[in-house]
Enzyme design. Structure first.
Site, PDB file in Angstrom:
ATOM      1  CB  SER A   1       3.407  -5.049   5.910  1.00  0.00           C
ATOM      2  OG  SER A   1       3.150  -4.011   6.552  1.00  0.00           O
TER       3      SER A   1
ATOM      4  CE  LYS B   1      -0.819  -4.034   6.908  1.00  0.00           C
ATOM      5  NZ  LYS B   1       0.580  -3.730   7.287  1.00  0.00           N
TER       6      LYS B   1
ATOM      7  CB  SER C   1       0.935  -2.527   3.188  1.00  0.00           C
ATOM      8  OG  SER C   1       1.439  -3.404   4.237  1.00  0.00           O
TER       9      SER C   1
END
Length: 430
Positions: free
Chosen positions: A108, A111, A166
């Site tokens: 993640s 991101k 997340s």
């Protein structure tokens, strides 16, 4: 409460034009070679013998790269991460690195690129009703913030879900608003190339494991540095806890109501945990975990006027919160070593910034009697606290001075410093 928790800054807005005009003028920035290895979601146990040399030849070498001068502390001995990097967020100097360009699954932390690519698309107040198709394709076992179909959320809500929890569900909704996952992935790959993050191949916008999806500690640090130029990015990345809209319900009389629930940032250096304290001066950025990636993390912190970025990928030591512990040790080393080590490389600027800095200035060469023009003026504004939805966490932002130097004769010189706005600070309201 520690003093670093109460700091309030003043800020100057950063225009897109100003950012694209800034950068380091270096051969690596202007002609960065591509990675020498093919993407793989399951890399070998050892790094390739030769990797990308973006940012400097030493960063393409396997193993630890550091140049200790007199009085510099030695690196921590108990680092087990496959790859890590410690860099000055403002100058771009890489103070030390370990397999910086090793292409690994990012989880993640990807991101950060997603946010840096899409944040400018919509005002915070934009509302969107979630359709069932928006959530199609969210991977099994994904981290979720709790978005419900047929409920309406603001873009502000969705970004809080991305940064704090997340939430892959929030990523997919924003991707749907952007025209779909394939379009979003294409834009992320294009933005990565613009940032000279050439180790990165995006397959999923949320960082969920996928064949061929890779990045590197170097690239993740570039994403963080670029994202932190954006005020909203800094605000979301530094928010510890907030309220998130829940599901609309009807009572027996048919009256509808919608309550909210609290979400907390999963960045343990920002929020703390049983075995990890809040790191002094921390202001973000993003953590991640998947089966292929293990634990990954990029953090930014400031101490004594020095702002550092640290990225750690996949510690081998299987201990609770190990990625945060190794990050904290590298932060400690970096702040103690700043000014006492010779950089082993640099964080390159975006291609557009490098190209802009390479253009000859007519006024500097005396051609056409040109007159230098000052960059668009900006006035300082007081850092504003977060909205009521921030759950009592205030924020403030600023920018470092000395961006461009006006020379005699009206010519502009691009300063070596690609300025990082002063970081959002967490402040508890009375």
């Amino acid at each position: 409460m520690p003093a670093h928790m109460k700091t309030v800054r003043r800020s100057l807005p950063v225009t897109a034009a100003a950012l694209t005009a800034l950068g380091l003028l270096s051969p690596a920035a202007l002609a960065a070679p591509g990675p020498s290895t093919s993407p793989s979601a399951s890399p070998s146990a050892t790094p390739p013998a030769s990797m990308s040399s973006v940012g400097g030849a030493r960063l393409g070498k396997p193993g630890t790269q550091v140049d200790l001068a007199g009085g510099a502390p030695v690196l921590p001995k108990d680092l087990t991460a496959r790859s890590w990097i410690v860099a000055d967020a403002e100058t771009g100097d890489v103070l030390a690195a370990h397999n910086a360009h090793w292409r690994l699954a990012p989880a993640s932390t990807l991101k950060m690129l997603f946010a840096d690519t899409l944040l400018p698309k919509w005002p915070k107040s934009t509302k969107h009703e979630v359709a069932p198709s928006d959530l199609a394709g969210v991977g099994a076992g994904s981290s979720m913030v709790g978005i419900k179909e047929k409920e309406t959320y603001t873009v502000h809500d969705l970004w809080l879900g991305v940064f704090l929890r997340s939430g892959n569900d929030a990523v997919h909704v924003l991707s749907a608003m952007n025209g779909g996952v394939p379009k979003t992935v294409a834009e992320m790959n294009a933005h990565a190339e613009e940032l000279q993050a050439l180790d990165t191949t995006v397959v999923t916008p949320d960082g969920y494991d996928a064949p061929g999806q890779v990045s590197s500690a170097y690239d993740l640090t570039l994403f963080a540095r670029s994202g932190l130029q954006k005020k909203d990015f800094r605000e979301y990345a530094s928010t510890v806890r907030t309220k998130f809209p829940g599901e609309t319900k009807k009572d027996k009389k048919g009256k509808t109501s919608r309550e909210s629930f609290e979400i907390q940032n999963t960045n343990r250096l920002l929020a703390g945990d049983s075995d990890v304290e809040v790191y002094p001066g921390i202001a973000g950025v993003k953590n991640g975990h998947t089966t292929n990636a293990g634990n990954t993390f990029t953090g930014v912190a400031e101490q004594g006027g020095k702002v550092l970025l640290v990225t750690v990928m996949n510690p081998a030591k299987d201990e609770h919160n190990e990625v945060y512990k190794e990050t904290a040790r590298l932060f400690d080393w970096g702040f103690a070593a700043a000014g006492k080590v010779k950089p082993v490389g640099e964080l390159v600027p975006p291609r557009s910034a490098a190209q802009a800095s390479a253009q000859p200035d007519a006024s500097a060469s005396g051609e056409a009697g040109g007159t230098g023009k000052a960059a668009a003026g900006t006035q300082p504004v007081a850092g504003a606290p977060a909205s009521d939805s921030s759950g009592g966490i205030g924020v403030a932002a600023g920018i470092t001075a000395g961006v461009l130097v006006l020379l005699a004769g009206g010519a502009w010189l691009i300063n070596r410093r690609w300025p990082l706005p002063d970081l959002v600070r967490r402040r508890t309201r009375p």
